[in-house]
Design a protein around this motif. Structure first.
Motif, short mmCIF file in Angstrom:
data_model
loop_
_atom_site.label_atom_id
_atom_site.label_comp_id
_atom_site.label_asym_id
_atom_site.label_seq_id
_atom_site.Cartn_x
_atom_site.Cartn_y
_atom_site.Cartn_z
N ALA A 36 0.84 -1.20 0.00
CA ALA A 36 0.00 0.00 0.00
C ALA A 36 0.88 1.26 0.00
O ALA A 36 1.93 1.28 0.64
N ASP A 37 0.44 2.28 -0.73
CA ASP A 37 1.14 3.58 -0.78
C ASP A 37 2.62 3.41 -1.13
O ASP A 37 3.50 4.00 -0.50
N TYR A 38 2.90 2.66 -2.19
CA TYR A 38 4.28 2.26 -2.44
C TYR A 38 4.66 2.41 -3.91
O TYR A 38 5.49 1.66 -4.41
N ILE A 39 4.05 3.37 -4.59
CA ILE A 39 4.41 3.62 -5.98
C ILE A 39 4.07 5.07 -6.31
O ILE A 39 3.28 5.71 -5.60
N ASP A 40 4.68 5.58 -7.35
CA ASP A 40 4.34 6.90 -7.85
C ASP A 40 3.16 6.74 -8.82
O ASP A 40 3.31 6.09 -9.87
N PRO A 41 1.98 7.28 -8.51
CA PRO A 41 0.84 7.13 -9.43
C PRO A 41 1.14 7.60 -10.85
O PRO A 41 0.60 7.05 -11.81
N GLN A 42 2.03 8.58 -10.97
CA GLN A 42 2.38 9.08 -12.30
C GLN A 42 3.06 7.99 -13.13
O GLN A 42 2.90 7.94 -14.35
N ALA A 43 3.81 7.11 -12.45
CA ALA A 43 4.49 6.02 -13.17
C ALA A 43 3.47 5.10 -13.83
O ALA A 43 3.66 4.65 -14.97
N ILE A 44 2.40 4.80 -13.13
CA ILE A 44 1.37 3.93 -13.70
C ILE A 44 0.69 4.63 -14.87
O ILE A 44 0.48 4.03 -15.94
N GLU A 45 0.34 5.91 -14.70
CA GLU A 45 -0.31 6.65 -15.78
C GLU A 45 0.57 6.70 -17.02
O GLU A 45 0.10 6.48 -18.15
#
Length: 362
Positions: free
Chosen positions: A30-39
């Motif tokens: 949980a809370d362990y990635i940059d959301p921008q990376a997924i986008e």
């Protein structure tokens, strides 16, 4: 035209699923990635990401042990979870020809992980960190002026725990992560499989149980620390640093610090891996290759405040992140740290029972 519509629908349904839509199923902390990376990954590749989160290694292993989890990429910690999955044949070997950014990783850190995965065949390093203490010194000193702030004595010695209990002690709910640090504090081998050592660690935890306010997930510790609910916790380094930033952004009181205890902090690595039965392994390898780009991993570290294993990412980090010794510990702190190996099956069962008794307080 009306006649064509059923024909087109039938044609679409006859196509392989990957041709209709490529989907990548990720199971990460949980809370362990940059959301921008997924986008950005979705925009660049056309692969849609379904992202699920877990908050303990026990939850991850439970999901994988049932088989057919449906996940393409998972993020287990190197010991014991990743190593155990490697030995069980539950992970797919990575095809490095399809992961050209593999070479961006720090060779010395990969060598550390090789004890869990000989030849580094099954995983790339995602992030790493230590297990230590999150403290609010002002609150602690108000109750126990002479309490040691540099040692696990602060929490694990009953006399100290009793004195500071009023301002709140919490321990993350993971025997896998906490028990080795207790063994180290006791002067024993953190990797001991000896039944007497396991009992000693259990007794040490039971002795402070009356003074521990909460045994909670990693994510819950971050939020609670940011809100000022506890003055002393045992948890992950990045969770404490995240809590510092959340508290600062919310304009709450300052003073929260992360401490790597003088006894030595446990050093761990979280790995990007592919389950053996992953539905979309090709997309998984594209995702791992994407995540190993220096600028992408820098974005993750800037977001979650855990260090990564890509030296070239340092030039893309925010200055405050790159200079924070709680994110990138100095060499002398790393020298005091220790890594763990997977316990024997008997020791693992004993540890699980000990942790359950600790949580129950008996």
């Amino acid at each position: 035209m009306k006649l064509l519509r059923p024909l087109l629908l039938a044609l679409l349904l006859s196509l392989p699923a990957a041709a209709q839509e490529s989907v990548l199923n990720v199971y990460n902390w949980a809370d362990y990635i940059d959301p921008q990376a997924i986008e950005d990954f979705q925009r660049e590749t056309g692969i849609r990401v379904r992202y699920d989160a877990f908050d303990s290694l026990e939850a991850l292993e439970g999901k994988l042990s049932a088989g057919r989890s449906g996940y393409d990429v998972i993020v287990p910690t190197n010991e014991p979870s990743f190593a155990r999955l490697v030995r069980a044949g539950a992970l797919r070997p990575l095809d490095r020809a399809k992961i050209p950014n593999w070479t961006n990783q720090d060779a010395a850190l990969l060598a550390q992980v090789a004890s869990s995965d000989p030849g580094n065949r099954h995983g790339a390093i995602y992030l790493w960190g230590t297990i230590g203490m999150g403290l609010r010194p002002d609150r602690i000193k108000a109750l126990a002026p002479d309490a040691p702030l540099d040692s696990l004595d602060l929490i694990l010695k009953p006399a100290n725990a009793r004195r500071i209990a009023r301002c709140g002690i919490a321990i993350m709910d993971s025997g896998i992560d906490v028990m080795p640090s207790v063994l180290r504090w006791l002067g024993k081998d953190p990797n001991s499989n000896d039944a007497a050592d396991q009992r000693a660690a259990e007794q040490a935890l039971l002795a402070i149980r009356p003074h521990v306010r909460a045994i909670i997930s990693s994510a819950a510790i971050t939020d609670a620390l940011a809100q000022g609910e506890y003055c002393a916790v045992i948890g992950y380094s990045g969770d404490v640093v995240q809590a510092q930033n959340r508290a600062r952004e919310a304009g709450r009181e300052a003073g929260l610090i992360y401490v790597q205890p003088k006894e030595g902090a446990q050093l761990w690595f979280d790995m990007l891996a592919i389950p053996a039965d992953a539905p979309n392994p090709e997309a998984a390898q594209r995702f791992i290759d994407y995540m190993l780009r220096p600028e992408v991993m820098a974005g993750v570290t800037n977001q979650v405040h855990y260090p990564n294993a890509i030296p070239a990412s340092r030039q893309h980090l925010r200055a405050d992140v790159a200079a924070d010794p709680n994110i990138y510990p100095p060499p002398e702190v790393i020298a005091r740290s220790f890594t763990v190996s997977a316990p024997s099956a008997a020791a693992e069962r004993a540890r699980s029972r000990s942790w359950s008794r600790f949580k129950a307080g008996r």
